[in-house]
Design an enzyme around this catalytic site. Structure first.
Site, PDB file in Angstrom:
ATOM      1  N   ARG A  62       0.821  -1.218   0.000  1.00  0.00           N
ATOM      2  CA  ARG A  62       0.000   0.000   0.000  1.00  0.00           C
ATOM      3  C   ARG A  62       0.851   1.262   0.000  1.00  0.00           C
ATOM      4  NH1 ARG A  62      -2.900  -3.602   3.300  1.00  0.00           N
ATOM      5  NH2 ARG A  62      -1.837  -2.695   5.088  1.00  0.00           N
ATOM      6  N   GLU A  99       5.628 -10.108  15.522  1.00  0.00           N
ATOM      7  CA  GLU A  99       5.079 -10.644  16.778  1.00  0.00           C
ATOM      8  C   GLU A  99       5.425 -12.137  16.891  1.00  0.00           C
ATOM      9  OE1 GLU A  99       0.953  -9.831  17.053  1.00  0.00           O
ATOM     10  OE2 GLU A  99       0.791 -10.622  19.088  1.00  0.00           O
TER      11      GLU A  99
HETATM   12  P1  AMP Z   1       4.200  -2.094  11.577  1.00  0.00           P
HETATM   13  O1  AMP Z   1       3.660  -2.761  12.802  1.00  0.00           O
HETATM   14  O2  AMP Z   1       4.309  -0.596  11.749  1.00  0.00           O
HETATM   15  O3  AMP Z   1       5.483  -2.708  11.119  1.00  0.00           O
HETATM   16  O4  AMP Z   1       3.117  -2.329  10.446  1.00  0.00           O
HETATM   17  C1  AMP Z   1       3.249  -3.335   9.516  1.00  0.00           C
HETATM   18  C2  AMP Z   1       2.399  -3.104   8.298  1.00  0.00           C
HETATM   19  O5  AMP Z   1       1.086  -3.564   8.583  1.00  0.00           O
HETATM   20  C3  AMP Z   1       2.320  -1.678   7.832  1.00  0.00           C
HETATM   21  O6  AMP Z   1       2.794  -1.652   6.504  1.00  0.00           O
HETATM   22  C4  AMP Z   1       0.859  -1.315   7.887  1.00  0.00           C
HETATM   23  O7  AMP Z   1       0.444  -0.895   6.614  1.00  0.00           O
HETATM   24  C5  AMP Z   1       0.121  -2.593   8.248  1.00  0.00           C
HETATM   25  N1  AMP Z   1      -0.752  -2.449   9.411  1.00  0.00           N
HETATM   26  C6  AMP Z   1      -0.422  -2.677  10.692  1.00  0.00           C
HETATM   27  N2  AMP Z   1      -1.474  -2.493  11.513  1.00  0.00           N
HETATM   28  C7  AMP Z   1      -2.515  -2.132  10.720  1.00  0.00           C
HETATM   29  C8  AMP Z   1      -3.891  -1.786  10.978  1.00  0.00           C
HETATM   30  N3  AMP Z   1      -4.422  -1.776  12.210  1.00  0.00           N
HETATM   31  N4  AMP Z   1      -4.650  -1.459   9.911  1.00  0.00           N
HETATM   32  C9  AMP Z   1      -4.127  -1.464   8.666  1.00  0.00           C
HETATM   33  N5  AMP Z   1      -2.869  -1.787   8.373  1.00  0.00           N
HETATM   34  C10 AMP Z   1      -2.054  -2.108   9.378  1.00  0.00           C
END
Ligand code: AMP
Length: 176
Positions: A62, A99
């Site tokens: 995205r 995780e």
């Molecule tokens: P991160 O935990 O910041 O490494 O997030 C990992 C990826 O998952 C990112 O590219 C976000 O686009 C996606 N992501 C994580 N949490 C969400 C959420 N609650 N809604 C939509 N996308 C998410």
């Protein structure tokens, strides 16, 4: 008249318990149904990055959507950061903890020139683990992350804490 943040908040859809129980998934895809709003979003990101970056890196998948539009408007190259195994060689990779388990991202090793100022763009900042890994990857290539930008910051996950050692220039258009 609504602010850009209000318009984004009214458009993003919360999907409860997706992709697993306890997660509130922020579905940003309705933003792309509205070309005028998407233009405003791209312009807001471009305004913040103007004159500050030499390359835009988008995080799969995205981060590609507005990322390439931001790069086009800034008239700078757009570089794809992808999950391992998707890009042909030559690539450089970076692993990071999830995780449960690990993930690896890759970039073409020739595309980020020494000393390049890089904008890392994605849709949602959650824990910050993915963006942090991207900044490490940029560093391995000889570049320097000078800005991060995200549509959404899930502030309760404190993702920014993982990014401020690279740059404090972290642009977000809305927060939850
Ligand atoms: P991160 O935990 O910041 O490494 O997030 C990992 C990826 O998952 C990112 O590219 C976000 O686009 C996606 N992501 C994580 N949490 C969400 C959420 N609650 N809604 C939509 N996308 C998410």
């Amino acid at each position: 008249m609504s602010t850009l943040q209000e318009k984004i908040n009214q458009t993003i859809v919360d999907v409860i318990d997706f992709p697993k129980e306890g997660i509130v998934y922020k579905d940003i895809t309705p933003l792309f149904l509205n070309p005028e709003l998407s233009d405003e979003i791209v312009d807001a990101f471009v305004e913040k990055a103007k004159g500050k970056v030499d390359i835009v890196c988008g995080i799969e998948s995205r981060g590609f959507l507005y990322g390439i539009q931001i790069a086009q408007k800034l008239k700078v190259p757009f570089v794809l950061i992808r999950k391992a195994g998707k890009l042909p060689p030559p690539t450089i990779s970076q692993s990071y903890d999830l995780e449960y388990g690990q993930a690896t991202i890759e970039v073409n090793s020739n595309y980020i020139k020494d000393g390049a100022r890089v904008l890392i763009h994605d849709d949602v900042l959650a824990t910050g683990g993915t963006a942090e890994a991207c900044a490490k990857l940029v560093e391995k290539c000889g570049g320097k992350t000078t800005q991060f930008s995200f549509i959404v910051d899930l502030t309760f996950l404190n993702g920014k804490d993982k990014l401020t050692s690279f740059t404090t220039d972290i642009v977000t258009l809305t927060e939850y």
